[in-house]
Scaffold this active site. Structure first.
Site, PDB file in Angstrom:
ATOM      1  N   HIS A 144      -0.990   1.895  -2.686  1.00 41.28           N
ATOM      2  CA  HIS A 144      -0.109   1.524  -3.804  1.00 41.28           C
ATOM      3  C   HIS A 144       1.056   2.500  -3.903  1.00 41.28           C
ATOM      4  O   HIS A 144       2.211   2.094  -4.070  1.00 41.28           O
ATOM      5  CB  HIS A 144      -0.925   1.523  -5.100  1.00 41.28           C
ATOM      6  CG  HIS A 144      -0.119   1.272  -6.336  1.00 41.28           C
ATOM      7  ND1 HIS A 144       0.076   0.016  -6.871  1.00 41.28           N
ATOM      8  CD2 HIS A 144       0.546   2.128  -7.162  1.00 41.28           C
ATOM      9  CE1 HIS A 144       0.826   0.110  -7.954  1.00 41.28           C
ATOM     10  NE2 HIS A 144       1.123   1.381  -8.158  1.00 41.28           N
ATOM     11  N   GLU A 145       0.757   3.791  -3.782  1.00 41.77           N
ATOM     12  CA  GLU A 145       1.818   4.803  -3.879  1.00 41.77           C
ATOM     13  C   GLU A 145       2.738   4.761  -2.663  1.00 41.77           C
ATOM     14  O   GLU A 145       3.962   4.918  -2.787  1.00 41.77           O
ATOM     15  CB  GLU A 145       1.199   6.200  -4.035  1.00 41.77           C
ATOM     16  CG  GLU A 145       0.289   6.369  -5.244  1.00 41.77           C
ATOM     17  CD  GLU A 145       0.960   5.994  -6.555  1.00 41.77           C
ATOM     18  OE1 GLU A 145       2.205   6.063  -6.650  1.00 41.77           O
ATOM     19  OE2 GLU A 145       0.243   5.625  -7.501  1.00 41.77           O
ATOM     20  N   HIS A 148       5.159   2.043  -3.168  1.00 40.20           N
ATOM     21  CA  HIS A 148       6.262   2.443  -4.042  1.00 40.20           C
ATOM     22  C   HIS A 148       7.374   3.095  -3.226  1.00 40.20           C
ATOM     23  O   HIS A 148       8.561   2.807  -3.431  1.00 40.20           O
ATOM     24  CB  HIS A 148       5.766   3.451  -5.093  1.00 40.20           C
ATOM     25  CG  HIS A 148       5.248   2.821  -6.347  1.00 40.20           C
ATOM     26  ND1 HIS A 148       5.979   1.922  -7.087  1.00 40.20           N
ATOM     27  CD2 HIS A 148       4.068   2.976  -7.006  1.00 40.20           C
ATOM     28  CE1 HIS A 148       5.280   1.545  -8.151  1.00 40.20           C
ATOM     29  NE2 HIS A 148       4.120   2.156  -8.118  1.00 40.20           N
ATOM     30  N   GLU A 224       5.467  -2.274 -10.474  1.00 38.93           N
ATOM     31  CA  GLU A 224       4.027  -2.057 -10.325  1.00 38.93           C
ATOM     32  C   GLU A 224       3.370  -3.269  -9.678  1.00 38.93           C
ATOM     33  O   GLU A 224       2.490  -3.129  -8.822  1.00 38.93           O
ATOM     34  CB  GLU A 224       3.384  -1.763 -11.681  1.00 38.93           C
ATOM     35  CG  GLU A 224       3.752  -0.410 -12.267  1.00 38.93           C
ATOM     36  CD  GLU A 224       3.427   0.736 -11.335  1.00 38.93           C
ATOM     37  OE1 GLU A 224       2.339   0.726 -10.701  1.00 38.93           O
ATOM     38  OE2 GLU A 224       4.266   1.644 -11.200  1.00 38.93           O
TER      39      GLU A 224
END
Length: 290
Positions: A144-145, A148, A224
């Site tokens: 997930h990071e 980003h 997100e």
């Protein structure tokens, strides 16, 4: 949420410093000496708005390290650190970005990514996250990071913040000038901005800044969702990300730090100021993608 708070807080502090400096240097007086020059004001607002946003962007990584006490893994000292570095390296390769710095910090379950560019970034995880999640769930959080970073989310947020900062600066001074002229309509001898202008600009900067944050937080929530989908793409399936979110949602409120509080907010006025959608909304979006 931590990276958003760091970015917004730094940006606000820089904007305040630039605003005070402009007042001390007489910029406000120059703008209103012969009536409000809207063209000059717009240029000034753009410099203030984007200047503050980009300065905070380039300071985001060192401030994140300093504020969390994150320790960058230069040379892995144990099996967990080796696994973290290797996992991020593999994900970064699949995402098509340069290898980020990987760091660990003491704290409750959380993680964040930051950095000015895709090729100069940082992924940090807390000891609480490593202790409370399975490796598959931690891998999903890391993905997930990394997503980003691959999506360029910090730069996107900076551009959005710069635009809203520009409008806040511009509109606050237009309203300040109008109020000042109204209060001094019978005083033909004074020139330049008066106390009415100064007070009104400060109040409007705060009020308009709060309203602008609603816009920034909306885009933050959308990114997100994108990062969740990005994690699913990196891992080849959304199931690990769903499992990680369910783990976060199942934690007792006392175990979550304040920086994670936005995960539990949905709907109502509070939702407008939340940087993250609710856990339930994020899981639902991922389940639809299966």
């Amino acid at each position: 949420m931590k990276r958003v708070i760091l970015f917004l807080g730094t940006n606000l502090a820089i904007m305040l410093v630039l605003g005070v400096s402009a007042s001390l240097l007489g910029v406000n007086k120059y703008l209103t000496a012969n009536g409000l020059n809207l063209g000059t004001l717009l240029i000034f607002s753009g410099l203030m708005g984007f200047g503050g946003a980009f300065i905070s962007l380039f300071l985001s990584k060192p401030i994140a390290k300093w504020s969390t006490g994150a320790r960058v893994i230069e040379s892995p000292s144990n099996e967990t650190e080796r696994w973290l570095v290797n996992t991020v390296a593999g994900q970064a390769q699949r995402a098509g970005i340069a290898m980020p710095e990987v760091a660990v910090y003491q704290g409750e379950p959380n993680a964040f990514a930051t950095g000015a560019t895709k090729n100069s970034s940082l992924v940090a995880v807390s000891t609480g996250l490593l202790e409370s999640m399975t490796r598959q769930e931690v891998e999903a959080v890391l993905a997930h990071e990394v997503a980003h970073i691959a999506n360029g989310d910090m730069v996107t947020l900076t551009l959005i913040q710069g635009v809203v900062n520009t409008f806040v600066t511009f509109l606050a001074r237009v309203v300040g000038y109008a109020v000042d002229q109204f209060l001094r309509r019978n005083d033909e001898q004074s020139s330049g901005p008066g106390i009415g202008y100064t007070v009104t600009v400060i109040v409007c900067d705060i009020l308009f800044g709060i309203l602008a944050s609603i816009i920034v937080m909306y885009f933050s929530r959308q990114r997100e969702y994108r990062a969740d989908r990005g994690a699913a793409s990196i891992l080849g399936t959304p199931r690990p990300m769903i499992s990680a979110l369910q783990r976060l949602g199942g934690m007792a409120p006392g175990e979550l730090p304040k920086s994670m509080a936005a995960h539990g907010i949905s709907g109502g006025v509070a939702g407008l100021f939340s940087s993250h959608p609710s856990i339930e909304e994020r899981i639902a979006r991922l389940q639809q993608a299966q």
